[in-house]
Scaffold this motif. Structure first.
Motif, PDB file in Angstrom:
ATOM      1  N   UNK A  29       0.843  -1.198   0.000  1.00 55.51           N
ATOM      2  CA  UNK A  29       0.000   0.000   0.000  1.00 55.51           C
ATOM      3  C   UNK A  29       0.877   1.247   0.000  1.00 55.51           C
ATOM      4  N   UNK A  30       1.906   1.272   0.853  1.00 55.68           N
ATOM      5  CA  UNK A  30       2.792   2.440   0.924  1.00 55.68           C
ATOM      6  C   UNK A  30       3.578   2.609  -0.377  1.00 55.68           C
ATOM      7  N   UNK A  31       4.055   1.501  -0.936  1.00 58.56           N
ATOM      8  CA  UNK A  31       4.863   1.592  -2.146  1.00 58.56           C
ATOM      9  C   UNK A  31       4.044   1.994  -3.367  1.00 58.56           C
ATOM     10  N   UNK A  32       2.753   1.662  -3.372  1.00 53.59           N
ATOM     11  CA  UNK A  32       1.899   2.048  -4.494  1.00 53.59           C
ATOM     12  C   UNK A  32       1.185   3.374  -4.254  1.00 53.59           C
ATOM     13  N   UNK A  33       0.682   3.577  -3.043  1.00 52.19           N
ATOM     14  CA  UNK A  33      -0.192   4.712  -2.781  1.00 52.19           C
ATOM     15  C   UNK A  33       0.543   6.050  -2.726  1.00 52.19           C
ATOM     16  N   UNK A  34       1.749   6.067  -2.164  1.00 52.39           N
ATOM     17  CA  UNK A  34       2.464   7.350  -2.051  1.00 52.39           C
ATOM     18  C   UNK A  34       2.772   7.939  -3.430  1.00 52.39           C
ATOM     19  N   UNK A  35       3.387   7.175  -4.353  1.00 56.61           N
ATOM     20  CA  UNK A  35       3.614   7.756  -5.692  1.00 56.61           C
ATOM     21  C   UNK A  35       2.311   8.085  -6.418  1.00 56.61           C
ATOM     22  N   UNK A  36       1.285   7.223  -6.257  1.00 58.46           N
ATOM     23  CA  UNK A  36       0.007   7.475  -6.932  1.00 58.46           C
ATOM     24  C   UNK A  36      -0.642   8.749  -6.398  1.00 58.46           C
ATOM     25  N   UNK A  37      -0.629   8.919  -5.084  1.00 60.81           N
ATOM     26  CA  UNK A  37      -1.199  10.127  -4.477  1.00 60.81           C
ATOM     27  C   UNK A  37      -0.439  11.366  -4.934  1.00 60.81           C
ATOM     28  N   UNK A  38       0.903  11.305  -4.901  1.00 62.48           N
ATOM     29  CA  UNK A  38       1.716  12.436  -5.346  1.00 62.48           C
ATOM     30  C   UNK A  38       1.470  12.772  -6.804  1.00 62.48           C
ATOM     31  N   UNK A  39       1.375  11.731  -7.658  1.00 62.65           N
ATOM     32  CA  UNK A  39       1.134  11.948  -9.087  1.00 62.65           C
ATOM     33  C   UNK A  39      -0.231  12.596  -9.315  1.00 62.65           C
ATOM     34  N   UNK A  40      -1.236  12.116  -8.578  1.00 59.74           N
ATOM     35  CA  UNK A  40      -2.579  12.705  -8.700  1.00 59.74           C
ATOM     36  C   UNK A  40      -2.555  14.180  -8.308  1.00 59.74           C
TER      37      UNK A  40
END
Length: 195
Positions: A29-40
């Protein structure tokens, strides 16, 4: 009051540095969500109004990729077998069922890269007049808290270039790890394999 803030900042900084040398469980979750949240956040906030903004976009992208790559240099990983539940055998004896888990640590290069990200943010902030020199110590503490407690970042309005630094450095960090570390690659696909 100023002394208290300085001591508080020092304690938070020491704690943050110490955490980078400790192994923590790898969380998809941390490895996927942090970049995805930042990109969004970056995509929804980016505003290119002139040549300076376009140049800044490219410079930040390149610098953030390099920092993300550098942060992987001291990355370490280890495998633990952890009991998750127990089964009771016919003789009423409990027997554990193990699950394989990965633990990772960032190390020295992660800290150096994090400092480079902070410096990049401050330099851009000074150039764009969105940060003044007397705000640097406050920004330092705020940035550490945002890294330690990710929900702090959710409550802050950031400039688009800060979201770009955050998104690209995190995404490149994870992509470099995934492409250069077999255990991390396996962790992203399925259950990690034993080494």
């Amino acid at each position: 009051m100023h002394l208290g803030l300085t001591i508080g900042t020092l304690i938070i900084t020491v704690y943050f540095i110490k955490k980078q040398f400790e192994f923590e469980k790898v969380s998809k979750v941390r490895y996927y969500m942090i970049p995805a949240f930042g990109a969004f956040q970056f995509v929804t906030n980016v505003s290119i109004k002139n040549a300076f903004d376009a140049t800044l976009l490219v410079i930040v992208f390149v610098m953030s990729c390099l920092i993300g790559w550098y942060q992987t240099r001291d990355f370490a990983i280890k495998v633990h077998d952890e009991p998750t539940k127990y089964i009771v055998k016919e003789n009423h004896q409990e027997s554990p069922i193990y699950e394989r888990a990965l633990y990772s640590r960032g190390g020295r290069s992660y800290i150096v890269g994090w400092i480079a990200i902070f410096i990049l943010q401050i330099v851009i902030g000074l150039v764009t007049h969105t940060v003044s020199l007397d705000e640097v110590s406050h920004e330092w503490t705020a940035e550490i808290l945002k890294d330690l407690l990710i929900f702090f970042r959710f409550n802050h309005d950031e400039y688009w270039w800060i979201w770009e630094i955050f998104a690209v450095s995190n995404l490149s960090y994870y992509l470099f790890l995934k492409n250069t570390n077999d255990q991390m690659r396996d962790a992203f696909k399925s259950e990690p394999k034993a080494s």
